[in-house]
Design an enzyme around this catalytic site. Structure first.
Site, PDB file in Angstrom:
ATOM      1  N   TYR A 157       0.823  -1.211   0.000  1.00 15.49           N
ATOM      2  CA  TYR A 157       0.000   0.000   0.000  1.00 15.49           C
ATOM      3  C   TYR A 157       0.856   1.261   0.000  1.00 15.49           C
ATOM      4  O   TYR A 157       0.456   2.281  -0.566  1.00 15.49           O
ATOM      5  CB  TYR A 157      -0.904   0.028   1.245  1.00 15.49           C
ATOM      6  CG  TYR A 157      -2.243  -0.638   1.044  1.00 15.49           C
ATOM      7  CD1 TYR A 157      -2.332  -2.015   0.896  1.00 15.49           C
ATOM      8  CD2 TYR A 157      -3.410   0.118   1.009  1.00 15.49           C
ATOM      9  CE1 TYR A 157      -3.564  -2.623   0.724  1.00 15.49           C
ATOM     10  CE2 TYR A 157      -4.644  -0.489   0.837  1.00 15.49           C
ATOM     11  CZ  TYR A 157      -4.712  -1.860   0.694  1.00 15.49           C
ATOM     12  OH  TYR A 157      -5.930  -2.455   0.527  1.00 15.49           O
ATOM     13  N   LYS A 189       2.917 -15.347   3.295  1.00 13.65           N
ATOM     14  CA  LYS A 189       3.135 -16.142   2.074  1.00 13.65           C
ATOM     15  C   LYS A 189       4.633 -16.424   2.013  1.00 13.65           C
ATOM     16  O   LYS A 189       5.314 -16.100   1.034  1.00 13.65           O
ATOM     17  CB  LYS A 189       2.624 -15.341   0.856  1.00 13.65           C
ATOM     18  CG  LYS A 189       2.667 -16.078  -0.468  1.00 13.65           C
ATOM     19  CD  LYS A 189       1.660 -17.220  -0.585  1.00 13.65           C
ATOM     20  CE  LYS A 189       1.900 -17.996  -1.879  1.00 13.65           C
ATOM     21  NZ  LYS A 189       1.080 -19.234  -1.949  1.00 13.65           N
ATOM     22  N   ASP A 249      -3.138 -18.177   0.989  1.00 15.87           N
ATOM     23  CA  ASP A 249      -4.079 -18.888   0.111  1.00 15.87           C
ATOM     24  C   ASP A 249      -4.836 -19.954   0.896  1.00 15.87           C
ATOM     25  O   ASP A 249      -6.051 -20.122   0.754  1.00 15.87           O
ATOM     26  CB  ASP A 249      -3.363 -19.485  -1.118  1.00 15.87           C
ATOM     27  CG  ASP A 249      -2.119 -20.283  -0.766  1.00 15.87           C
ATOM     28  OD1 ASP A 249      -1.638 -20.200   0.390  1.00 15.87           O
ATOM     29  OD2 ASP A 249      -1.601 -20.988  -1.653  1.00 15.87           O
ATOM     30  N   ASP A 262      -6.598  -6.819   3.940  1.00 21.03           N
ATOM     31  CA  ASP A 262      -7.671  -6.179   3.179  1.00 21.03           C
ATOM     32  C   ASP A 262      -8.579  -7.251   2.585  1.00 21.03           C
ATOM     33  O   ASP A 262      -9.804  -7.197   2.702  1.00 21.03           O
ATOM     34  CB  ASP A 262      -7.061  -5.317   2.072  1.00 21.03           C
ATOM     35  CG  ASP A 262      -8.126  -4.650   1.210  1.00 21.03           C
ATOM     36  OD1 ASP A 262      -9.112  -4.153   1.784  1.00 21.03           O
ATOM     37  OD2 ASP A 262      -7.969  -4.650  -0.027  1.00 21.03           O
ATOM     38  N   ASP A 299     -12.544  -8.807   4.136  1.00 21.87           N
ATOM     39  CA  ASP A 299     -13.788  -8.834   3.353  1.00 21.87           C
ATOM     40  C   ASP A 299     -14.361 -10.249   3.318  1.00 21.87           C
ATOM     41  O   ASP A 299     -15.565 -10.455   3.410  1.00 21.87           O
ATOM     42  CB  ASP A 299     -13.544  -8.364   1.911  1.00 21.87           C
ATOM     43  CG  ASP A 299     -13.814  -6.872   1.739  1.00 21.87           C
ATOM     44  OD1 ASP A 299     -13.675  -6.131   2.728  1.00 21.87           O
ATOM     45  OD2 ASP A 299     -14.158  -6.440   0.617  1.00 21.87           O
TER      46      ASP A 299
HETATM   47  C1  IPM Z   1     -10.594  -1.055   3.310  1.00 20.99           C
HETATM   48  C2  IPM Z   1     -10.785  -0.511   1.916  1.00 20.99           C
HETATM   49  C3  IPM Z   1      -9.630   0.425   1.621  1.00 20.99           C
HETATM   50  C4  IPM Z   1      -8.354  -0.386   1.641  1.00 20.99           C
HETATM   51  C5  IPM Z   1      -9.753   1.201   0.302  1.00 20.99           C
HETATM   52  C6  IPM Z   1     -11.074   1.937   0.208  1.00 20.99           C
HETATM   53  C7  IPM Z   1      -8.612   2.135   0.103  1.00 20.99           C
HETATM   54  O1  IPM Z   1     -10.886  -1.555   1.007  1.00 20.99           O
HETATM   55  O2  IPM Z   1     -10.546  -0.251   4.257  1.00 20.99           O
HETATM   56  O3  IPM Z   1     -10.512  -2.275   3.446  1.00 20.99           O
HETATM   57  O4  IPM Z   1      -7.967  -0.995   0.644  1.00 20.99           O
HETATM   58  O5  IPM Z   1      -7.726  -0.424   2.698  1.00 20.99           O
HETATM   59 MG    MG Z   2     -10.971  -3.471   1.890  1.00 20.85          MG
END
Ligand code: IPM
Ligand code: MG
Length: 363
Positions: A142, A192, A224, A248, A252
């Site tokens: 990042y 990884k 993975d 990240d 999710d």
């Molecule tokens: C998160 C989001 C952010 C990230 C984006 C919006 C920059 O996906 O907070 O997980 O990638 O960190």
């Molecule tokens: Mg995210």
């Protein structure tokens, strides 16, 4: 107790979910005899429209003076064609870096009332899921330099640099171990290292830090495999600690396993409150431009983020628990915003959801 909170409503449904959360914090003042001052500042697309920058200096200055920051969401199609550094997301990355919010805590819990929302078979979630993803937030690809796009050998190419310094790994590992100590005492470190040298460093530092926390059972998993295990057997996890990009993605995934993104809060910290660290609290979901301005958004993730703020930044454990219980009671009573409506119940909008949580809290 008097605390100053900087509020960044942001874009899309951000202002709506934040407005409901402020109502709940006002109710907390009444019920618990504490006092909050709120200061609104611009970030994301709203800031681009007003000032040309996704993260105006004034916002950074205000946040640095705050006791905590509450964020809605940023981004939307209107700003999608801007170059990366000028997009709303750059505001989010910028504030993480400016405030040194290196530790991102994302709990993924299945609310029993909402178990049917999980994307997994009922038998996989019936015993409950309670995972905490601890994601490093200010390093990795990042922010790694060099990063850019250029022409090499007549071909366009682009590159980002995956890089971690040992102190960056050490401090996030400590957050992961400390979190595990306060919960189920199991930590899974995800890397990884079968391919990436960054992973080798990561793993060796995590093992070093383990010596400070001998009561925690540490395991390692390749990213993975972790992605697969989260689907096959999510109940095996207690705390997961991992780098920025893997975190990240996995957070999710953990959210989908838990059910709705609309229910998940998060905390981003620069250290514990006792150490003078600051926290930024935001829902895991995004700005949902498709339903913005229609009073359809689910404010519960932002309200639950405020509960994390009460607990982690202000040490108001009773108030935090009371807010969480109020949210549970609203769900128990069968009220649902559209995103969590599945097996019947009463469909409500964003404002009504906020009102109901306030009502449940003040009962
Ligand atoms: C998160 C989001 C952010 C990230 C984006 C919006 C920059 O996906 O907070 O997980 O990638 O960190
Ligand atoms: Mg995210």
């Amino acid at each position: 107790m008097k605390k100053h909170i900087v509020v960044l409503p942001g874009d899309g449904i951000g202002p709506e979910v934040v407005a409901q959360t402020l109502k709940v914090l006002r109710a907390v003042e009444t019920k618990f005899g504490v006092s909050f001052t709120f200061e609104e500042a611009l970030m994301g697309g709203a800031a681009i429209d007003a000032t040309g920058s996704p993260l105006p200096e004034a916002t950074v200055a205000a946040c640095k003076k705050a006791d905590a920051v509450l964020l809605g969401a940023v981004g939307g199609p209107k700003w999608d064609n801007l170059p990366n550094a000028k997009r709303p997301e750059a505001g989010l990355l910028g504030i993480r870096k400016e405030l040194n919010l290196y530790a991102n805590l994302r709990p993924a819990t299945v609310f029993p009332e909402l178990a049917s929302l999980s994307c997994l078979r009922p038998d996989l979630v019936q015993n409950g899921i309670d995972i905490l993803v601890v994601r490093e937030l200010t390093g990795d690809v990042y922010f790694g330099q060099p990063a850019g796009e250029e022409v090499r050998d007549g071909k366009r190419c682009a590159f980002n640099n995956m890089i971690y310094y040992e102190d960056e790994v050490r401090r996030i590992a400590r957050v992961g171990f400390a979190a595990a100590m306060a919960r189920g005492k199991r930590l899974c470190s995800v890397d990884k290292c079968n391919v990436l040298v960054v992973g080798r460093l990561w793993r060796s530092i995590v093992e070093e830090v383990h010596k400070e926390f001998p009561q925690v059972e540490l395991s390692h998993m390749y990213v993975d495999n972790c992605a697969m295990q989260l689907i096959l057997n999510p109940a095996q996890f207690d705390v997961i600690v991992t780098g920025n990009i893997f975190g990240d993605i996995l957070s999710d995934e953990a959210a989908a396993v838990a059910g709705s993104l609309g229910m998940l809060p998060s905390a981003s910290l620069s250290g514990t409150a006792a150490d003078g660290g600051i926290g930024l609290y935001e829902p895991v979901h995004g700005s949902a431009p498709d339903i913005a301005g229609q009073d359809k958004a689910n404010p519960l993730a932002t309200i639950l983020s405020a509960a994390l703020m009460l607990r982690m930044s202000f040490g108001l454990n009773d108030a935090a628990t009371a807010v969480e219980t109020a949210v549970r009671n609203v769900l128990k009573a069968g009220y649902r915003t559209g995103d969590i409506m599945k097996d019947g119940g009463t469909l409500i909008g964003c404002t009504k959801a906020g009102d109901l949580v306030v009502e449940a809290l003040l009962k």
